[in-house]
Design an enzyme around this catalytic site. Structure first.
Site, mmCIF file in Angstrom:
data_model
loop_
_atom_site.group_PDB
_atom_site.id
_atom_site.type_symbol
_atom_site.label_atom_id
_atom_site.label_comp_id
_atom_site.label_asym_id
_atom_site.label_seq_id
_atom_site.Cartn_x
_atom_site.Cartn_y
_atom_site.Cartn_z
ATOM 1 N N ASN A 126 -3.169 2.968 -7.935
ATOM 2 C CA ASN A 126 -3.722 3.068 -6.582
ATOM 3 C C ASN A 126 -4.220 4.496 -6.413
ATOM 4 O O ASN A 126 -3.430 5.416 -6.231
ATOM 5 C CB ASN A 126 -2.633 2.735 -5.556
ATOM 6 C CG ASN A 126 -3.110 2.935 -4.126
ATOM 7 O OD1 ASN A 126 -4.283 3.188 -3.885
ATOM 8 N ND2 ASN A 126 -2.182 2.822 -3.187
ATOM 9 N N TRP A 127 -5.536 4.640 -6.504
ATOM 10 C CA TRP A 127 -6.101 6.000 -6.449
ATOM 11 C C TRP A 127 -6.072 6.575 -5.040
ATOM 12 O O TRP A 127 -6.353 7.753 -4.846
ATOM 13 C CB TRP A 127 -7.551 5.980 -6.958
ATOM 14 C CG TRP A 127 -7.672 5.714 -8.434
ATOM 15 C CD1 TRP A 127 -6.650 5.490 -9.323
ATOM 16 C CD2 TRP A 127 -8.880 5.641 -9.204
ATOM 17 N NE1 TRP A 127 -7.153 5.281 -10.584
ATOM 18 C CE2 TRP A 127 -8.520 5.377 -10.540
ATOM 19 C CE3 TRP A 127 -10.229 5.774 -8.881
ATOM 20 C CZ2 TRP A 127 -9.466 5.240 -11.560
ATOM 21 C CZ3 TRP A 127 -11.169 5.640 -9.888
ATOM 22 C CH2 TRP A 127 -10.791 5.374 -11.220
ATOM 23 N N LYS A 128 -5.807 5.739 -4.048
ATOM 24 C CA LYS A 128 -5.830 6.180 -2.642
ATOM 25 C C LYS A 128 -7.167 6.870 -2.346
ATOM 26 O O LYS A 128 -8.183 6.462 -2.901
ATOM 27 C CB LYS A 128 -4.606 7.043 -2.337
ATOM 28 C CG LYS A 128 -3.314 6.316 -2.727
ATOM 29 C CD LYS A 128 -2.061 6.955 -2.202
ATOM 30 C CE LYS A 128 -0.846 6.161 -2.680
ATOM 31 N NZ LYS A 128 0.412 6.677 -2.174
ATOM 32 N N HIS A 160 -0.237 -1.798 2.340
ATOM 33 C CA HIS A 160 0.394 -0.569 1.853
ATOM 34 C C HIS A 160 1.063 0.145 3.026
ATOM 35 O O HIS A 160 0.551 0.102 4.156
ATOM 36 C CB HIS A 160 -0.677 0.329 1.208
ATOM 37 C CG HIS A 160 -0.071 1.452 0.431
ATOM 38 N ND1 HIS A 160 0.417 2.581 1.047
ATOM 39 C CD2 HIS A 160 0.167 1.598 -0.887
ATOM 40 C CE1 HIS A 160 0.927 3.382 0.118
ATOM 41 N NE2 HIS A 160 0.789 2.808 -1.065
ATOM 42 N N GLU A 205 1.047 3.090 3.877
ATOM 43 C CA GLU A 205 0.156 4.045 4.552
ATOM 44 C C GLU A 205 -0.749 3.314 5.558
ATOM 45 O O GLU A 205 -1.096 3.864 6.599
ATOM 46 C CB GLU A 205 -0.658 4.825 3.507
ATOM 47 C CG GLU A 205 0.240 5.818 2.760
ATOM 48 C CD GLU A 205 -0.160 6.115 1.333
ATOM 49 O OE1 GLU A 205 -1.297 5.813 0.928
ATOM 50 O OE2 GLU A 205 0.699 6.659 0.591
ATOM 51 N N GLU A 238 7.644 -1.049 -2.492
ATOM 52 C CA GLU A 238 7.424 0.398 -2.500
ATOM 53 C C GLU A 238 8.263 1.029 -1.392
ATOM 54 O O GLU A 238 7.829 1.052 -0.220
ATOM 55 C CB GLU A 238 5.948 0.713 -2.231
ATOM 56 C CG GLU A 238 4.992 0.159 -3.264
ATOM 57 C CD GLU A 238 3.703 0.960 -3.328
ATOM 58 O OE1 GLU A 238 3.371 1.410 -4.429
ATOM 59 O OE2 GLU A 238 3.058 1.174 -2.295
ATOM 60 N N GLY A 272 5.008 9.292 -3.154
ATOM 61 C CA GLY A 272 4.430 10.628 -3.134
ATOM 62 C C GLY A 272 5.458 11.736 -2.956
ATOM 63 O O GLY A 272 5.106 12.885 -2.676
ATOM 64 N N SER A 306 6.562 7.015 -6.836
ATOM 65 C CA SER A 306 6.810 8.099 -7.794
ATOM 66 C C SER A 306 7.082 7.618 -9.218
ATOM 67 O O SER A 306 7.854 8.234 -9.953
ATOM 68 C CB SER A 306 7.945 9.003 -7.300
ATOM 69 O OG SER A 306 7.581 9.623 -6.076
ATOM 70 N N GLY A 309 0.718 5.571 -7.838
ATOM 71 C CA GLY A 309 -0.180 6.413 -7.063
ATOM 72 C C GLY A 309 -0.590 7.653 -7.849
ATOM 73 O O GLY A 309 -1.448 7.601 -8.733
ATOM 74 N N GLY A 310 0.070 8.773 -7.539
ATOM 75 C CA GLY A 310 -0.308 10.072 -8.111
ATOM 76 C C GLY A 310 -0.500 10.060 -9.629
ATOM 77 O O GLY A 310 -1.473 10.619 -10.148
HETATM 78 P P1 13P Z 1 3.107 7.579 -5.787
HETATM 79 O O1 13P Z 1 3.156 6.948 -7.157
HETATM 80 O O2 13P Z 1 2.174 8.744 -5.686
HETATM 81 O O3 13P Z 1 4.477 7.848 -5.256
HETATM 82 O O4 13P Z 1 2.468 6.465 -4.817
HETATM 83 C C1 13P Z 1 2.960 5.181 -4.872
HETATM 84 C C2 13P Z 1 2.062 4.324 -4.107
HETATM 85 O O5 13P Z 1 1.952 4.454 -2.900
HETATM 86 C C3 13P Z 1 1.284 3.321 -4.842
HETATM 87 O O6 13P Z 1 0.689 2.423 -3.984
#
Ligand code: 13P
Length: 259
Positions: free
Chosen positions: A9-11, A98, A100, A170, A176, A216, A237-238
Protein backbone atom coordinates in the site's frame (compact mmCIF):
# COMPACT_ATOMS: atom_id res chain seq x y z
CA UNK A 1 -10.13 -18.63 -2.65
CA UNK A 2 -7.51 -18.67 0.08
CA UNK A 3 -4.14 -17.57 -1.22
CA UNK A 4 -0.86 -16.20 0.01
CA UNK A 5 -0.77 -12.51 -0.82
CA UNK A 6 1.73 -9.74 -0.25
CA UNK A 7 0.21 -6.37 -1.13
CA UNK A 8 2.04 -3.05 -0.99
CA UNK A 9 0.00 0.00 0.00
CA UNK A 10 1.95 2.97 -1.29
CA UNK A 11 -0.50 5.41 0.32
CA UNK A 12 0.07 9.01 -0.89
CA UNK A 13 3.77 8.67 -1.68
CA UNK A 14 6.17 9.00 -4.65
CA UNK A 15 6.28 11.13 -7.78
CA UNK A 16 5.42 9.40 -11.05
CA UNK A 17 9.08 8.87 -11.98
CA UNK A 18 9.83 7.42 -8.57
CA UNK A 19 6.78 5.19 -8.75
CA UNK A 20 7.78 3.81 -12.14
CA UNK A 21 11.36 3.22 -11.02
CA UNK A 22 10.10 1.36 -7.95
CA UNK A 23 7.78 -0.74 -10.12
CA UNK A 24 10.56 -1.75 -12.54
CA UNK A 25 12.90 -2.61 -9.69
CA UNK A 26 10.30 -4.78 -7.98
CA UNK A 27 9.30 -6.46 -11.25
CA UNK A 28 12.93 -7.22 -12.12
CA UNK A 29 13.74 -8.71 -8.72
CA UNK A 30 10.52 -10.73 -8.64
CA UNK A 31 11.29 -12.16 -12.07
CA UNK A 32 14.83 -13.15 -11.08
CA UNK A 33 14.33 -14.21 -7.49
CA UNK A 34 10.77 -15.19 -6.65
CA UNK A 35 9.72 -18.68 -7.65
CA UNK A 36 6.67 -19.14 -5.47
CA UNK A 37 2.98 -18.74 -6.16
CA UNK A 38 2.50 -15.84 -3.72
CA UNK A 39 0.19 -13.26 -5.27
CA UNK A 40 1.86 -9.86 -5.39
CA UNK A 41 -0.18 -6.66 -5.53
CA UNK A 42 0.90 -3.03 -5.81
CA UNK A 43 -1.79 -0.65 -4.50
CA UNK A 44 -0.74 2.63 -6.04
CA UNK A 45 -2.23 6.13 -5.98
CA UNK A 46 -4.99 6.50 -8.63
CA UNK A 47 -2.93 8.51 -11.17
CA UNK A 48 -0.21 5.85 -11.26
CA UNK A 49 -2.40 2.82 -11.91
CA UNK A 50 -2.20 2.96 -15.70
CA UNK A 51 1.49 3.88 -15.95
CA UNK A 52 2.39 1.16 -13.42
CA UNK A 53 0.32 -1.39 -15.37
CA UNK A 54 2.19 -0.34 -18.54
CA UNK A 55 5.57 -0.86 -16.89
CA UNK A 56 4.49 -4.29 -15.66
CA UNK A 57 3.20 -5.27 -19.10
CA UNK A 58 0.72 -7.91 -20.17
CA UNK A 59 0.95 -11.22 -18.39
CA UNK A 60 2.88 -9.82 -15.41
CA UNK A 61 2.62 -11.89 -12.25
CA UNK A 62 2.28 -8.64 -10.30
CA UNK A 63 -1.28 -7.34 -9.98
CA UNK A 64 -2.29 -3.75 -9.39
CA UNK A 65 -4.86 -2.34 -6.98
CA UNK A 66 -6.30 0.99 -5.86
CA UNK A 67 -6.47 2.27 -2.30
CA UNK A 68 -10.13 3.33 -2.30
CA UNK A 69 -13.17 3.61 -4.57
CA UNK A 70 -16.52 5.38 -4.56
CA UNK A 71 -19.59 3.66 -3.19
CA UNK A 72 -21.47 4.93 -6.25
CA UNK A 73 -21.48 3.37 -9.66
CA UNK A 74 -21.35 6.46 -11.91
CA UNK A 75 -22.41 10.05 -12.05
CA UNK A 76 -22.15 13.49 -10.55
CA UNK A 77 -19.66 12.79 -7.77
CA UNK A 78 -16.88 15.28 -8.46
CA UNK A 79 -13.44 14.02 -7.54
CA UNK A 80 -14.49 10.41 -7.03
CA UNK A 81 -13.27 7.26 -8.79
CA UNK A 82 -15.59 4.34 -9.38
CA UNK A 83 -14.87 0.65 -9.05
CA UNK A 84 -15.95 0.17 -12.65
CA UNK A 85 -13.36 2.72 -13.77
CA UNK A 86 -10.71 0.82 -11.85
CA UNK A 87 -11.77 -2.49 -13.37
CA UNK A 88 -11.75 -0.92 -16.83
CA UNK A 89 -8.08 0.01 -16.36
CA UNK A 90 -7.33 -3.61 -15.40
CA UNK A 91 -6.79 -2.98 -11.72
CA UNK A 92 -7.72 -6.20 -9.90
CA UNK A 93 -7.79 -5.18 -6.24
CA UNK A 94 -9.06 -2.28 -4.16
CA UNK A 95 -8.34 -1.55 -0.51
CA UNK A 96 -11.59 -0.75 1.33
CA UNK A 97 -11.87 0.68 4.83
CA UNK A 98 -8.24 1.35 5.63
CA UNK A 99 -8.02 2.84 9.12
CA UNK A 100 -6.72 6.08 7.60
CA UNK A 101 -9.96 6.34 5.57
CA UNK A 102 -12.02 5.52 8.66
CA UNK A 103 -10.11 8.05 10.76
CA UNK A 104 -9.52 10.98 8.40
CA UNK A 105 -12.47 10.64 6.01
CA UNK A 106 -15.13 9.42 8.43
CA UNK A 107 -15.83 6.16 6.60
CA UNK A 108 -18.10 3.92 8.64
CA UNK A 109 -19.23 0.32 8.45
CA UNK A 110 -22.33 1.01 6.36
CA UNK A 111 -20.47 3.07 3.77
CA UNK A 112 -17.77 0.41 3.60
CA UNK A 113 -20.39 -2.30 3.04
CA UNK A 114 -21.57 -0.32 -0.01
CA UNK A 115 -17.99 0.00 -1.26
CA UNK A 116 -17.39 -3.73 -0.83
CA UNK A 117 -20.56 -4.43 -2.83
CA UNK A 118 -19.68 -2.17 -5.70
CA UNK A 119 -16.12 -3.50 -5.83
CA UNK A 120 -17.39 -7.08 -6.06
CA UNK A 121 -20.02 -6.16 -8.65
CA UNK A 122 -17.31 -4.51 -10.74
CA UNK A 123 -15.14 -7.61 -10.63
CA UNK A 124 -12.51 -6.25 -8.23
CA UNK A 125 -11.19 -8.08 -5.19
CA UNK A 126 -11.78 -5.92 -2.10
CA UNK A 127 -9.01 -5.94 0.50
CA UNK A 128 -11.20 -5.09 3.48
CA UNK A 129 -9.29 -3.61 6.43
CA UNK A 130 -10.20 -3.90 10.08
CA UNK A 131 -8.26 -3.23 13.28
CA UNK A 132 -8.44 -1.61 16.68
CA UNK A 133 -6.85 1.56 18.10
CA UNK A 134 -4.46 1.24 21.03
CA UNK A 135 -6.92 2.41 23.68
CA UNK A 136 -9.36 -0.32 22.66
CA UNK A 137 -6.69 -3.03 22.89
CA UNK A 138 -5.55 -1.73 26.26
CA UNK A 139 -9.07 -2.15 27.58
CA UNK A 140 -9.31 -5.65 26.08
CA UNK A 141 -12.01 -4.69 23.56
CA UNK A 142 -10.04 -5.53 20.41
CA UNK A 143 -11.85 -8.72 19.43
CA UNK A 144 -15.28 -7.17 19.98
CA UNK A 145 -14.41 -4.16 17.85
CA UNK A 146 -12.85 -6.13 15.00
CA UNK A 147 -15.78 -8.58 15.11
CA UNK A 148 -18.16 -5.62 14.79
CA UNK A 149 -16.19 -4.08 11.90
CA UNK A 150 -16.27 -7.35 9.96
CA UNK A 151 -19.95 -7.91 10.71
CA UNK A 152 -20.98 -4.35 9.78
CA UNK A 153 -19.37 -4.38 6.34
CA UNK A 154 -19.22 -8.02 5.25
CA UNK A 155 -22.00 -10.09 6.81
CA UNK A 156 -24.60 -9.08 4.24
CA UNK A 157 -22.56 -11.00 1.64
CA UNK A 158 -23.49 -14.53 0.67
CA UNK A 159 -21.04 -17.41 0.78
CA UNK A 160 -19.86 -17.06 -2.81
CA UNK A 161 -19.26 -13.33 -2.31
CA UNK A 162 -17.42 -13.51 1.01
CA UNK A 163 -14.96 -15.98 -0.48
CA UNK A 164 -13.94 -13.28 -2.97
CA UNK A 165 -13.03 -10.81 -0.21
CA UNK A 166 -9.54 -10.54 1.25
CA UNK A 167 -9.52 -9.35 4.87
CA UNK A 168 -6.57 -7.39 6.25
CA UNK A 169 -6.20 -7.12 10.02
CA UNK A 170 -4.27 -3.93 10.69
CA UNK A 171 -4.09 -2.88 14.35
CA UNK A 172 -4.07 0.92 14.22
CA UNK A 173 -1.32 1.12 16.84
CA UNK A 174 1.00 -0.86 14.57
CA UNK A 175 0.51 1.23 11.42
CA UNK A 176 3.51 3.38 10.57
CA UNK A 177 4.75 3.21 14.15
CA UNK A 178 7.43 0.54 13.86
CA UNK A 179 5.53 -1.30 16.59
CA UNK A 180 4.44 -4.61 15.11
CA UNK A 181 1.94 -6.99 16.64
CA UNK A 182 3.71 -10.10 17.88
CA UNK A 183 3.04 -13.16 15.77
CA UNK A 184 0.99 -14.50 18.70
CA UNK A 185 -1.19 -11.36 18.73
CA UNK A 186 -1.66 -11.54 14.96
CA UNK A 187 -2.45 -15.26 15.03
CA UNK A 188 -4.92 -14.82 17.89
CA UNK A 189 -6.86 -12.12 16.03
CA UNK A 190 -6.74 -13.92 12.67
CA UNK A 191 -8.00 -17.13 14.30
CA UNK A 192 -10.75 -15.10 15.99
CA UNK A 193 -11.82 -13.52 12.68
CA UNK A 194 -11.82 -16.93 11.02
CA UNK A 195 -13.86 -18.44 13.86
CA UNK A 196 -16.45 -15.64 13.51
CA UNK A 197 -16.60 -16.27 9.77
CA UNK A 198 -17.00 -19.99 10.46
CA UNK A 199 -19.92 -19.30 12.81
CA UNK A 200 -21.62 -17.24 10.13
CA UNK A 201 -20.69 -19.07 6.92
CA UNK A 202 -19.44 -22.51 8.01
CA UNK A 203 -15.92 -23.84 8.48
CA UNK A 204 -15.27 -24.71 4.84
CA UNK A 205 -16.01 -21.15 3.69
CA UNK A 206 -14.04 -19.60 6.55
CA UNK A 207 -11.03 -21.77 5.70
CA UNK A 208 -11.18 -20.48 2.14
CA UNK A 209 -10.82 -16.79 3.05
CA UNK A 210 -7.48 -14.99 2.86
CA UNK A 211 -6.60 -12.95 5.96
CA UNK A 212 -3.57 -10.64 5.76
CA UNK A 213 -1.73 -8.88 8.56
CA UNK A 214 -0.69 -5.24 8.24
CA UNK A 215 1.19 -2.88 10.55
CA UNK A 216 4.94 -2.25 10.40
CA UNK A 217 5.68 -5.43 8.46
CA UNK A 218 9.31 -5.38 7.33
CA UNK A 219 11.95 -7.72 5.97
CA UNK A 220 13.05 -8.71 9.48
CA UNK A 221 9.68 -9.57 11.03
CA UNK A 222 7.76 -10.86 7.99
CA UNK A 223 8.88 -14.47 8.14
CA UNK A 224 7.79 -14.92 11.71
CA UNK A 225 4.45 -13.14 11.20
CA UNK A 226 3.67 -15.17 8.08
CA UNK A 227 4.54 -18.46 9.74
CA UNK A 228 1.34 -18.37 11.83
CA UNK A 229 -1.31 -20.73 10.46
CA UNK A 230 -4.04 -18.12 10.02
CA UNK A 231 -1.82 -15.37 8.62
CA UNK A 232 -1.94 -15.65 4.83
CA UNK A 233 0.39 -12.78 4.00
CA UNK A 234 0.68 -9.06 4.51
CA UNK A 235 -0.55 -5.59 3.61
CA UNK A 236 2.63 -3.55 3.71
CA UNK A 237 2.92 0.23 3.92
CA UNK A 238 6.30 1.91 4.44
CA UNK A 239 8.38 -1.16 3.57
CA UNK A 240 6.62 -1.50 0.21
CA UNK A 241 8.21 1.78 -0.90
CA UNK A 242 11.67 0.17 -0.91
CA UNK A 243 12.12 -2.41 -3.65
CA UNK A 244 14.66 -4.67 -1.92
CA UNK A 245 12.77 -4.69 1.36
CA UNK A 246 9.44 -5.41 -0.34
CA UNK A 247 10.88 -8.28 -2.35
CA UNK A 248 12.39 -9.78 0.82
CA UNK A 249 8.91 -9.64 2.39
CA UNK A 250 7.48 -11.45 -0.65
CA UNK A 251 10.18 -14.09 -0.26
CA UNK A 252 9.38 -14.44 3.45
CA UNK A 253 5.79 -15.21 2.53
CA UNK A 254 6.91 -17.79 0.05
CA UNK A 255 9.35 -19.95 1.94
CA UNK A 256 8.61 -21.95 5.07
CA UNK A 257 9.78 -20.45 8.34
CA UNK A 258 13.24 -21.60 9.36
CA UNK A 259 13.26 -24.05 12.26
P1 13P B 1 3.04 0.34 7.63
O1 13P B 1 3.51 -0.96 7.03
O2 13P B 1 3.78 1.55 7.15
O3 13P B 1 2.93 0.25 9.12
O4 13P B 1 1.53 0.55 7.09
C1 13P B 1 0.66 -0.51 7.17
C2 13P B 1 -0.53 -0.16 6.39
O5 13P B 1 -1.26 0.75 6.75
C3 13P B 1 -0.79 -0.92 5.17
O6 13P B 1 -2.06 -0.66 4.68
Amino acid sequence: MRKKIVAGNWKMNKTLDEALALTSEIAGMVKDEVRSDTTIVLCTPFPYLVPVLRVLGDGSRIAVGAQNCSQHEWGAYTGETSALMLASLKAQYVIIGHSERRQYFGEDGKLLAAKVDIALRSGLTPIFCCGEPLEVREKGGHQDLVGEQVEASLYHLDEAQIKKVVIAYEPVWAIGTGKTATSAQAQEMHAFIRSQLAAKYGQATASDITILYGGSVNASNARELFSSPDVDGGLVGGASLKSREFVEIIKACSTPASP
